[in-house]
Motif scaffolding. Sequence first.
Motif, PDB file in Angstrom:
ATOM      1  N   ALA A  80     -10.819  -3.774   3.313  1.00 43.25           N
ATOM      2  CA  ALA A  80     -10.869  -2.330   3.546  1.00 43.25           C
ATOM      3  C   ALA A  80     -10.068  -1.934   4.784  1.00 43.25           C
ATOM      4  O   ALA A  80      -9.509  -0.848   4.852  1.00 43.25           O
ATOM      5  CB  ALA A  80     -12.318  -1.864   3.674  1.00 43.25           C
ATOM      6  N   LYS A  81      -9.969  -2.825   5.758  1.00 43.33           N
ATOM      7  CA  LYS A  81      -9.205  -2.548   6.975  1.00 43.33           C
ATOM      8  C   LYS A  81      -7.714  -2.437   6.681  1.00 43.33           C
ATOM      9  O   LYS A  81      -6.960  -1.859   7.463  1.00 43.33           O
ATOM     10  CB  LYS A  81      -9.458  -3.645   8.011  1.00 43.33           C
ATOM     11  CG  LYS A  81     -10.891  -3.708   8.481  1.00 43.33           C
ATOM     12  CD  LYS A  81     -11.119  -4.922   9.341  1.00 43.33           C
ATOM     13  CE  LYS A  81     -12.607  -5.091   9.636  1.00 43.33           C
ATOM     14  NZ  LYS A  81     -12.881  -6.358  10.312  1.00 43.33           N
ATOM     15  N   SER A  82      -7.279  -2.980   5.533  1.00 45.48           N
ATOM     16  CA  SER A  82      -5.864  -3.001   5.166  1.00 45.48           C
ATOM     17  C   SER A  82      -5.427  -1.789   4.378  1.00 45.48           C
ATOM     18  O   SER A  82      -4.234  -1.524   4.260  1.00 45.48           O
ATOM     19  CB  SER A  82      -5.555  -4.232   4.327  1.00 45.48           C
ATOM     20  OG  SER A  82      -5.885  -5.392   5.016  1.00 45.48           O
TER      21      SER A  82
ATOM     22  N   SER B  32     -13.648  -6.179  -0.305  1.00 50.44           N
ATOM     23  CA  SER B  32     -14.397  -6.700   0.829  1.00 50.44           C
ATOM     24  C   SER B  32     -14.197  -5.799   2.046  1.00 50.44           C
ATOM     25  O   SER B  32     -13.227  -5.040   2.126  1.00 50.44           O
ATOM     26  CB  SER B  32     -13.938  -8.117   1.158  1.00 50.44           C
ATOM     27  OG  SER B  32     -12.662  -8.093   1.738  1.00 50.44           O
ATOM     28  N   ASP B  33     -15.095  -5.935   2.997  1.00 51.79           N
ATOM     29  CA  ASP B  33     -14.959  -5.173   4.246  1.00 51.79           C
ATOM     30  C   ASP B  33     -13.663  -5.541   4.966  1.00 51.79           C
ATOM     31  O   ASP B  33     -13.004  -4.673   5.528  1.00 51.79           O
ATOM     32  CB  ASP B  33     -16.153  -5.436   5.164  1.00 51.79           C
ATOM     33  CG  ASP B  33     -17.449  -4.835   4.634  1.00 51.79           C
ATOM     34  OD1 ASP B  33     -17.397  -3.916   3.795  1.00 51.79           O
ATOM     35  OD2 ASP B  33     -18.526  -5.305   5.071  1.00 51.79           O
ATOM     36  N   ASP B  34     -13.298  -6.807   4.944  1.00 47.93           N
ATOM     37  CA  ASP B  34     -12.063  -7.229   5.592  1.00 47.93           C
ATOM     38  C   ASP B  34     -10.854  -6.582   4.931  1.00 47.93           C
ATOM     39  O   ASP B  34      -9.916  -6.147   5.602  1.00 47.93           O
ATOM     40  CB  ASP B  34     -11.909  -8.751   5.549  1.00 47.93           C
ATOM     41  CG  ASP B  34     -12.881  -9.453   6.469  1.00 47.93           C
ATOM     42  OD1 ASP B  34     -13.341  -8.844   7.462  1.00 47.93           O
ATOM     43  OD2 ASP B  34     -13.181 -10.637   6.203  1.00 47.93           O
TER      44      ASP B  34
ATOM     45  N   ARG C  31       0.847  -1.196   0.000  1.00 43.33           N
ATOM     46  CA  ARG C  31       0.000   0.000   0.000  1.00 43.33           C
ATOM     47  C   ARG C  31       0.876   1.237   0.000  1.00 43.33           C
ATOM     48  O   ARG C  31       2.039   1.200   0.395  1.00 43.33           O
ATOM     49  CB  ARG C  31      -0.949   0.000   1.181  1.00 43.33           C
ATOM     50  CG  ARG C  31      -0.286   0.057   2.516  1.00 43.33           C
ATOM     51  CD  ARG C  31      -1.332   0.174   3.594  1.00 43.33           C
ATOM     52  NE  ARG C  31      -0.828  -0.423   4.822  1.00 43.33           N
ATOM     53  CZ  ARG C  31      -1.584  -0.800   5.810  1.00 43.33           C
ATOM     54  NH1 ARG C  31      -2.883  -0.669   5.717  1.00 43.33           N
ATOM     55  NH2 ARG C  31      -1.068  -1.308   6.889  1.00 43.33           N
TER      56      ARG C  31
END
Length: 94
Positions: A91-93, A87-89, A52
């Motif tokens: 998105a945390k990353s 995914s929502d999971d 990222r």
Amino acid sequence: MFVITLTYLKPLSEVEKQLPAHREFLKQGYSAGMLLASGPMIPRTGGIILARGNDKNAILNFLESDPFKKNDIAAYEVVEFDPVLFSDDFAKSI
């Protein structure tokens, strides 16, 4: 966000010799919050790294310190992309 592909330039026997140092190098990227995931391709012709950030030059500079790069074990391709669905999971990353 970036997808980094590594293509091995040397036989797996040479890759294996540098693998511990390469993984120690990757740990620095995880500690810095730059890397999200990494692992070998299947079949084992190289590897994939998810990173990222929004500065491709920072990614390229980071990769210069990789023992795989320093020892001509792998060639790199760095592809920048803009994740618009995830995914929502995940998105945390990001």
